[in-house]
Design a protein around this motif. Structure first.
Motif, PDB file in Angstrom:
ATOM      1  N   PHE A 227      -3.523 -10.856   1.320  1.00 19.41           N
ATOM      2  CA  PHE A 227      -4.855 -11.411   0.704  1.00 19.41           C
ATOM      3  C   PHE A 227      -5.730 -10.298   0.882  1.00 19.41           C
ATOM      4  CE2 PHE A 227      -8.803 -13.631   0.813  1.00 19.41           C
ATOM      5  CZ  PHE A 227      -8.621 -14.423  -0.383  1.00 19.41           C
ATOM      6  N   ASP A 228      -5.545  -9.634   2.063  1.00 13.98           N
ATOM      7  CA  ASP A 228      -6.903  -8.426   2.262  1.00 13.98           C
ATOM      8  C   ASP A 228      -6.458  -7.343   1.363  1.00 13.98           C
ATOM      9  OD1 ASP A 228      -7.774  -9.933   4.337  1.00 13.98           O
ATOM     10  OD2 ASP A 228      -6.805  -8.658   5.795  1.00 13.98           O
ATOM     11  N   ALA A 229      -5.326  -7.174   0.871  1.00 14.15           N
ATOM     12  CA  ALA A 229      -5.053  -6.199  -0.067  1.00 14.15           C
ATOM     13  C   ALA A 229      -5.622  -6.430  -1.387  1.00 14.15           C
ATOM     14  CB  ALA A 229      -3.566  -5.726  -0.108  1.00 14.15           C
ATOM     15  N   LEU A 230      -5.490  -7.983  -1.827  1.00  6.48           N
ATOM     16  CA  LEU A 230      -6.090  -8.297  -3.222  1.00  6.48           C
ATOM     17  C   LEU A 230      -7.621  -8.116  -3.233  1.00  6.48           C
ATOM     18  CD1 LEU A 230      -4.221 -11.814  -3.417  1.00  6.48           C
ATOM     19  CD2 LEU A 230      -3.924  -9.984  -4.986  1.00  6.48           C
ATOM     20  N   LYS A 231      -8.246  -8.144  -2.236  1.00  6.59           N
ATOM     21  CA  LYS A 231      -9.688  -7.743  -2.327  1.00  6.59           C
ATOM     22  C   LYS A 231      -9.956  -6.291  -2.522  1.00  6.59           C
ATOM     23  CE  LYS A 231     -10.328 -10.165   1.596  1.00  6.59           C
ATOM     24  NZ  LYS A 231     -11.176 -10.652   2.896  1.00  6.59           N
ATOM     25  N   LEU A 232      -9.137  -5.417  -2.555  1.00  4.01           N
ATOM     26  CA  LEU A 232      -9.430  -4.182  -2.731  1.00  4.01           C
ATOM     27  C   LEU A 232      -9.611  -3.696  -4.126  1.00  4.01           C
ATOM     28  CD1 LEU A 232      -6.921  -2.625  -0.339  1.00  4.01           C
ATOM     29  CD2 LEU A 232      -9.386  -2.856   0.190  1.00  4.01           C
ATOM     30  N   GLN A 233     -10.295  -2.746  -4.689  1.00  2.00           N
ATOM     31  CA  GLN A 233     -10.374  -2.414  -6.045  1.00  2.00           C
ATOM     32  C   GLN A 233      -9.280  -1.576  -6.474  1.00  2.00           C
ATOM     33  OE1 GLN A 233     -12.772  -3.652  -8.137  1.00  2.00           O
ATOM     34  NE2 GLN A 233     -13.260  -4.969  -6.280  1.00  2.00           N
ATOM     35  N   LEU A 234      -8.292  -1.909  -7.004  1.00  3.03           N
ATOM     36  CA  LEU A 234      -7.034  -1.160  -7.301  1.00  3.03           C
ATOM     37  C   LEU A 234      -6.790  -0.847  -8.647  1.00  3.03           C
ATOM     38  CD1 LEU A 234      -4.648  -3.376  -4.659  1.00  3.03           C
ATOM     39  CD2 LEU A 234      -5.874  -1.165  -4.277  1.00  3.03           C
ATOM     40  N   GLU A 235      -7.424  -1.410  -9.462  1.00  2.00           N
ATOM     41  CA  GLU A 235      -7.331  -0.866 -10.821  1.00  2.00           C
ATOM     42  C   GLU A 235      -7.213   0.649 -11.132  1.00  2.00           C
ATOM     43  OE1 GLU A 235      -9.485  -3.348 -10.050  1.00  2.00           O
ATOM     44  OE2 GLU A 235      -8.282  -4.984 -10.538  1.00  2.00           O
ATOM     45  N   GLY A 236      -6.356   1.240 -11.861  1.00  2.00           N
ATOM     46  CA  GLY A 236      -6.624   2.692 -11.952  1.00  2.00           C
ATOM     47  C   GLY A 236      -5.633   3.293 -11.191  1.00  2.00           C
ATOM     48  N   LEU A 237      -5.049   2.544 -10.233  1.00  2.00           N
ATOM     49  CA  LEU A 237      -3.968   3.329  -9.144  1.00  2.00           C
ATOM     50  C   LEU A 237      -2.822   3.455  -9.913  1.00  2.00           C
ATOM     51  CD1 LEU A 237      -4.431   1.692  -5.564  1.00  2.00           C
ATOM     52  CD2 LEU A 237      -4.990   4.006  -6.242  1.00  2.00           C
TER      53      LEU A 237
ATOM     54  N   GLY B  69      -0.021  -3.266 -12.459  1.00  2.00           N
ATOM     55  CA  GLY B  69      -1.192  -4.258 -12.352  1.00  2.00           C
ATOM     56  C   GLY B  69      -1.294  -5.126 -11.603  1.00  2.00           C
ATOM     57  N   LYS B  70      -0.215  -5.432 -10.511  1.00  2.00           N
ATOM     58  CA  LYS B  70      -0.108  -6.497  -9.681  1.00  2.00           C
ATOM     59  C   LYS B  70       0.359  -6.056  -8.629  1.00  2.00           C
ATOM     60  CE  LYS B  70       2.884  -8.541 -12.552  1.00  2.00           C
ATOM     61  NZ  LYS B  70       3.831  -9.547 -12.977  1.00  2.00           N
ATOM     62  N   LEU B  71      -0.026  -6.810  -7.428  1.00  2.00           N
ATOM     63  CA  LEU B  71       0.314  -6.324  -5.984  1.00  2.00           C
ATOM     64  C   LEU B  71       1.507  -7.240  -5.778  1.00  2.00           C
ATOM     65  CD1 LEU B  71      -2.550  -6.899  -3.505  1.00  2.00           C
ATOM     66  CD2 LEU B  71      -1.215  -4.790  -4.319  1.00  2.00           C
ATOM     67  N   VAL B  72       2.582  -6.559  -5.209  1.00  2.00           N
ATOM     68  CA  VAL B  72       3.845  -7.143  -4.867  1.00  2.00           C
ATOM     69  C   VAL B  72       4.205  -6.836  -3.288  1.00  2.00           C
ATOM     70  CG1 VAL B  72       6.175  -7.098  -5.515  1.00  2.00           C
ATOM     71  CG2 VAL B  72       4.621  -6.652  -7.224  1.00  2.00           C
ATOM     72  N   GLN B  73       4.536  -7.805  -2.690  1.00  2.00           N
ATOM     73  CA  GLN B  73       5.178  -7.575  -1.462  1.00  2.00           C
ATOM     74  C   GLN B  73       6.529  -8.055  -1.176  1.00  2.00           C
ATOM     75  OE1 GLN B  73       2.726  -9.083   1.864  1.00  2.00           O
ATOM     76  NE2 GLN B  73       4.085  -8.168   3.366  1.00  2.00           N
ATOM     77  N   ASP B  74       7.526  -7.304  -0.749  1.00  2.00           N
ATOM     78  CA  ASP B  74       8.752  -7.549  -0.632  1.00  2.00           C
ATOM     79  C   ASP B  74       8.967  -7.694   1.071  1.00  2.00           C
ATOM     80  OD1 ASP B  74      10.117  -7.983  -3.154  1.00  2.00           O
ATOM     81  OD2 ASP B  74       9.821  -5.712  -3.213  1.00  2.00           O
TER      82      ASP B  74
END
Length: 161
Positions: free
Chosen positions: A99-109, A137-142
């Motif tokens: 959830f904390d990673a979701l709050k980061l501005q990741l677009e463009g990475l 364009g999505k956050l994924v965690q395995d």
């Protein structure tokens, strides 16, 4: 969904229950495993896989998230027809790092960028380090979770928002 829950809904967490590895034998030669996944008051269940200690579910379960501080509890059971289902271990993990990673501005990475890594510790059930990755364009965690309260077994899951 309750009106008060709608007011505080942060989003939907997709938990893909991928597979079990080397699960405990609870019947004569095998087991008929299924997983109960609980987050807060929400409880969802996978289908039963017959006669397999290395089952592949590849099932998507969706949980509404109102509190990012909750943990997810997975409990593996062996389905029995005439007696109570046998417990085959459990594991839990926190959704807070995701959830904390979701709050980061990741677009463009660039796709494939590792956002953070969670190391196995006494406070989690990780069998090995788990990376949160920006992918298409999505956050994924395995996560590979070592089951507790049982002689052997791991469960592999994946988180997406």
């Amino acid at each position: 969904m309750k009106p008060s829950m709608m007011d505080s809904l942060l989003g939907l967490l997709q938990i893909r229950v991928k597979r079990g590895v080397n699960l405990a034998v609870r019947d004569l030669f095998s087991s008929d495993p299924y997983i109960v996944v609980k987050m807060g008051e929400q409880i969802l269940t996978t289908r039963v896989i017959c006669c397999d200690v290395n089952p592949e579910w590849n099932e998507d379960l969706f949980f509404s998230v109102t509190n990012p501080n909750l943990t997810v509890l997975l409990t593996v059971y062996d389905h029995d027809k005439f007696t109570k289902d046998d417990k085959m271990g459990d594991a839990e993990f926190a959704i807070k790092p995701y959830f904390d990673a979701l709050k980061l501005q990741l677009e463009g990475l660039p796709s494939g960028t590792i956002v953070t890594t969670i190391q196995p510790s006494r406070g989690n059930c990780l069998a090995k380090a788990s990376q949160i990755i920006w992918s298409d364009g999505k956050l994924v965690q395995d996560l590979i979770l070592r089951l507790r309260h049982v002689e052997c077994g791991e469960v592999e899951v994946q988180l997406q928002w």
